[in-house]
Every structure is written in C-alpha cells, then in structure tokens.
Enzyme design. Structure first.
Site, PDB file in Angstrom:
ATOM      1  N   ARG A  59       0.849  -1.203   0.000  1.00  0.00           N
ATOM      2  CA  ARG A  59       0.000   0.000   0.000  1.00  0.00           C
ATOM      3  C   ARG A  59       0.880   1.248   0.000  1.00  0.00           C
ATOM      4  O   ARG A  59       0.509   2.283  -0.535  1.00  0.00           O
ATOM      5  CB  ARG A  59      -0.959   0.011   1.204  1.00  0.00           C
ATOM      6  N   TYR A 112     -11.624  19.258 -15.940  1.00  0.00           N
ATOM      7  CA  TYR A 112     -12.217  17.938 -16.144  1.00  0.00           C
ATOM      8  C   TYR A 112     -13.499  17.781 -15.309  1.00  0.00           C
ATOM      9  O   TYR A 112     -13.571  18.285 -14.185  1.00  0.00           O
ATOM     10  CB  TYR A 112     -11.171  16.895 -15.741  1.00  0.00           C
ATOM     11  N   ASP A 184      -2.919  20.042 -14.212  1.00  0.00           N
ATOM     12  CA  ASP A 184      -3.287  18.751 -14.797  1.00  0.00           C
ATOM     13  C   ASP A 184      -2.735  18.727 -16.227  1.00  0.00           C
ATOM     14  O   ASP A 184      -3.203  19.450 -17.095  1.00  0.00           O
ATOM     15  CB  ASP A 184      -4.818  18.593 -14.782  1.00  0.00           C
ATOM     16  N   LYS A 209      -4.722   7.698 -19.566  1.00  0.00           N
ATOM     17  CA  LYS A 209      -4.865   8.262 -20.906  1.00  0.00           C
ATOM     18  C   LYS A 209      -3.564   8.102 -21.692  1.00  0.00           C
ATOM     19  O   LYS A 209      -3.200   6.999 -22.018  1.00  0.00           O
ATOM     20  CB  LYS A 209      -5.285   9.738 -20.797  1.00  0.00           C
TER      21      LYS A 209
HETATM   22  C1  LIG Z   1      -9.527  11.238 -17.392  1.00  0.00           C
HETATM   23  C2  LIG Z   1      -9.049  12.495 -16.796  1.00  0.00           C
HETATM   24  C3  LIG Z   1      -8.953  12.644 -15.416  1.00  0.00           C
HETATM   25  C4  LIG Z   1      -9.382  11.553 -14.452  1.00  0.00           C
HETATM   26  O1  LIG Z   1      -8.572  10.432 -14.571  1.00  0.00           O
HETATM   27  P1  LIG Z   1      -9.070   8.924 -14.218  1.00  0.00           P
HETATM   28  O2  LIG Z   1      -7.824   8.117 -14.443  1.00  0.00           O
HETATM   29  O3  LIG Z   1     -10.179   8.588 -15.146  1.00  0.00           O
HETATM   30  O4  LIG Z   1      -9.504   8.931 -12.792  1.00  0.00           O
HETATM   31  C5  LIG Z   1      -8.461  13.837 -14.923  1.00  0.00           C
HETATM   32  N1  LIG Z   1      -8.095  14.849 -15.732  1.00  0.00           N
HETATM   33  C6  LIG Z   1      -8.181  14.747 -17.082  1.00  0.00           C
HETATM   34  C7  LIG Z   1      -7.772  15.889 -17.924  1.00  0.00           C
HETATM   35  C8  LIG Z   1      -8.659  13.565 -17.654  1.00  0.00           C
HETATM   36  O5  LIG Z   1      -8.763  13.476 -18.981  1.00  0.00           O
END
Ligand SMILES: *Cc1c(COP(=O)(O)O)cnc(C)c1O
Length: 394
Positions: A59, A112, A184, A209
């Site tokens: 963890r 997001y 982000d 992604k």
């Molecule tokens: C998909 C996404 C998230 C969230 O990520 P998860 O892995 O689905 O929890 C956050 N910010 C952006 C820009 C995203 O495209």
C-alpha cells in the site's frame, strides 16, 4: 538518470536503471507481493524508518510501482513522483493534502468533469471556498487570486473545448500571493508541455490516458519537489488509493512508446483539424494548432506540440452527431481518450456526463460538440473515414 537526454530515451530507460532487476531480467518484473519479508529486526526497522532502501508493504511502496513513478518523474523533469489508483485519486489526494477549512481555491470553469464535481460539491461543505473563473479571462483569474488564494488549479489544454491557459503568467501571479500551483497535464503529456519548467509547483496526470496509451490500465501520478511529494505520498499511503503492480506494469510498458505515439498523434490531429475546418457541415473546430484558435499564440510558447485532442461541432447538433458518429469505422465511441485507437464522443456521455444540460450550457459546451481523440492510425484512413461518415449529413 541524466536529464539532458531526449524524451524517447527518457521514456524507454527512465526509472529502469536505478535499481537492480529480478535475476538479471531486462524488464521490470510485476511484483505481486503485499509485503516484503526480513531476516532480522534491525534491517526491517531501518527500512521502515526510511534509513535503508527497501519496501515494507505494497500500500505504501512496491518495486513495479516505483519504476513507473521514476519514469514519469524523469519525463516531467521533477525531483520526485508518487502514484495513485486513478487520475481522480491523484487529484483528490493532492487537494486533500494541501487544503483545510478557510482556504480558497482559484481555478477555471473548464477543468475535467470529475474535478469540477470536487470543486462544486465536495470542497464547499468542508469550508473551502472555490472561485471558478472563465477560462480565457485573465483579468478575472488575477482578481480572484488577489482576493485570496491557497491553491491555483489549472488544466491546459482543457476538456472538451480544448482551451489554452497561460501557465507561466498565472503561476507567477499565484506565487506573488504565496499560493501553490497545480497543473493537470493529462492532455498535453510531458512530450508536449512541461508545467514545472513554466512555474507550476505540482504536475499531475491521469495515467489512464496518454501515459499508458493503450486504454488497458487505470492510474494517476503527481510530480513535484521532494517535500511536496512526501506530503501527498503520506496522505495517499494512509488514504489507500494505491496503484496496483499489474497496472503499474501496463503503464510502464505503454510509456516506452510515449514519444513515438504522441508525435504521431500531434501530426494526425493537425491534419484532421485542417480537414474538418474546410468541411461545409462543420461549424467550428477547436484545436490549438490552428491559427484560428484563441490560444494559438500561448500554445506556441508553452507547448512543443499541440497534442492529439480536438473537438468540433457540426450543423444539426446532437441529432446530427447521433447520425454520423456510429458510421465511423476507425473510432471507438467511448469515454476514454489518449490511446492508440481514435476515440470519439459527445461531452454529454464523456467529460461532462456528471453535469446537467444547464451546467454544460453554463460551461459553454454545445450539446452538438464531438470530442475527438486522435489515434496513431494512418492519416489517410482517418480522413477518408470522417469523409464517408459526415457525408450522411448532406
Ligand atoms: C480522465 C481524466 C482525469 C481523471 O482520470 P481517471 O484516471 O479517469 O480517474 C483527470 N483529468 C483529465 C484531464 C482527464 O482526462
């Protein structure tokens, strides 16, 4: 690892040379072990105190997960990194680490969808004020920062309208009032944009992604100074939003081709954007590589490539989308993005599925918008596919 090497070399070798691998294997092993056993109490104790390298319990840390963190750290040019079970876990754990009652967050309306829910629904009952500003409005953003700002949260390019935010300008402003700056970087990837070099304190990703790139593993990661990462790591190890070793392995493997994929996606997205811009049934194309894009100049300054994400609206709104999107042969209609396959969908079922129609309208998101995540297919095939699918609209 040396930082003066290229991004392809970093994505292949980063995180993989610092530690000895299992029985001379050349690939990072998947260590499916919950805990790590010791032969004597003194060594165990020293590792537990962080005085000797090693792992205690997965963890907290795990060898496969650590290799993934180290690779992203090298690519973002950061001192340290820590990982999470998803991108949302990276975002929520980071916010929870640094915010307390009475604090104030300044951010943009176009973040997001899930992040927006944290800002609108989860933070206010904790006594944390959130000011969400129009994404291109620097006057409003700077006024709100002056009113009090513990943390400035940015995302660029944004989802799904692909707006650009000036990281350097807003980081400098936020630092003048002592705020922490979080960016982000999911859409841009470290191949196209390095927020820490532009002044951000923390850069984070949904690794689900582009980093993984194959839509087969969920994960999240943050990179920053050792001190900041240590604080977020401490929150995460107790909160328990840990990245699983198998997912860390899938992400690591995907990342070896990060630069190859992203460069191809940059080229494909540019070609698709130009094609769509000239199509009579297309109303508007949002892509920062187009001279017509409001953020084109800032994108040119802060990005080394314009990314694989674009969005466009067609004449006829949601009805038209329902007709032509299912005709695409080389695109999944799905909620993810950033993988080798092209993926399409309207915000109503993707980024802003959590919002009401009124909330989407307030955020300036037309119901007839299509988010297009460009894959690495041959560009002629993507354009021919769009041509035949859009032809039903005439
Ligand atoms: C998909 C996404 C998230 C969230 O990520 P998860 O892995 O689905 O929890 C956050 N910010 C952006 C820009 C995203 O495209």
């Amino acid at each position: 690892m040396r930082t003066n090497i290229g991004k392809s070399t970093q994505s292949i070798w980063g995180g993989e040379q610092e530690h000895e691998l299992y029985e001379r294997s050349t690939q990072v092993p998947v260590v499916h072990s919950v805990s790590f056993a010791y032969k004597d109490i003194d060594t165990w104790h020293k590792v537990a105190l962080g005085e000797e390298p090693g792992h205690i319990y997965s963890r907290n840390t795990n060898p496969t997960v650590r290799a993934f963190e180290d690779k992203v750290k090298v690519l973002e040019g950061a001192q340290a990194a820590t990982s999470f079970s998803s991108g949302m876990a990276a975002i929520s754990n980071t916010l929870a680490t640094f915010l307390k009652p009475g604090d104030r967050v300044v951010s943009i309306k176009d973040s997001y969808g899930g992040t927006n829910v944290i800002f609108n629904e989860f933070l206010p009952p904790l006594g944390i004020e959130v000011a969400l500003c129009a994404t291109g409005d620097y006057e409003e953003l700077e006024t709100q920062i002056d009113k009090g700002c513990t943390l400035l949260y940015l995302e660029t390019p944004t989802n799904p309208t692909i707006k650009i935010v000036d990281i350097k300008r807003l980081s400098a402003k936020a630092h003048s009032v002592g705020a922490l700056v979080v960016v982000d970087n999911t859409f841009a990837t470290p191949i196209n944009q390095l927020p820490l070099e532009l002044g951000a304190d923390i850069v984070l990703h949904s690794a689900s992604k582009y980093l993984g790139g194959h839509a087969d593993a969920l994960g999240g990661v943050i990179c920053a100074s050792k001190e900041l990462v240590q604080q977020v790591y401490h929150y995460r190890e107790i909160n328990g939003a840990t990245l699983a070793p198998m997912d860390a392995y899938s992400l690591l493997r995907g990342m070896k081709t990060l630069k190859l994929r992203v460069e191809r996606q940059n080229d494909n997205a540019m070609a698709v954007a130009r094609y769509l811009e000239s199509h009579p049934m297309v109303e508007q194309v949002n892509y920062p590589g187009l001279e017509s894009h409001a953020g084109h100049d800032i994108a040119k300054q802060q990005m080394s490539g314009f990314g694989g994400m674009l969005s466009f609206s067609v004449h006829g709104g949601l009805d038209a989308i329902k007709k032509f999107l299912p005709r695409l042969n080389y695109a999944h209609m799905a909620a993810n993005l950033g993988c080798v396959e092209t993926v399409v969908g309207p915000p109503v079922t993707t980024s802003h599925v959590e919002c009401t129609a009124q909330e989407r309208a307030a955020a300036g998101i037309p119901e007839g918008l299509v988010r297009y995540s460009t894959g690495i297919e041959d560009i002629e095939d993507l354009i021919n596919d769009l041509e035949q699918a859009l032809s039903v609209l005439k």
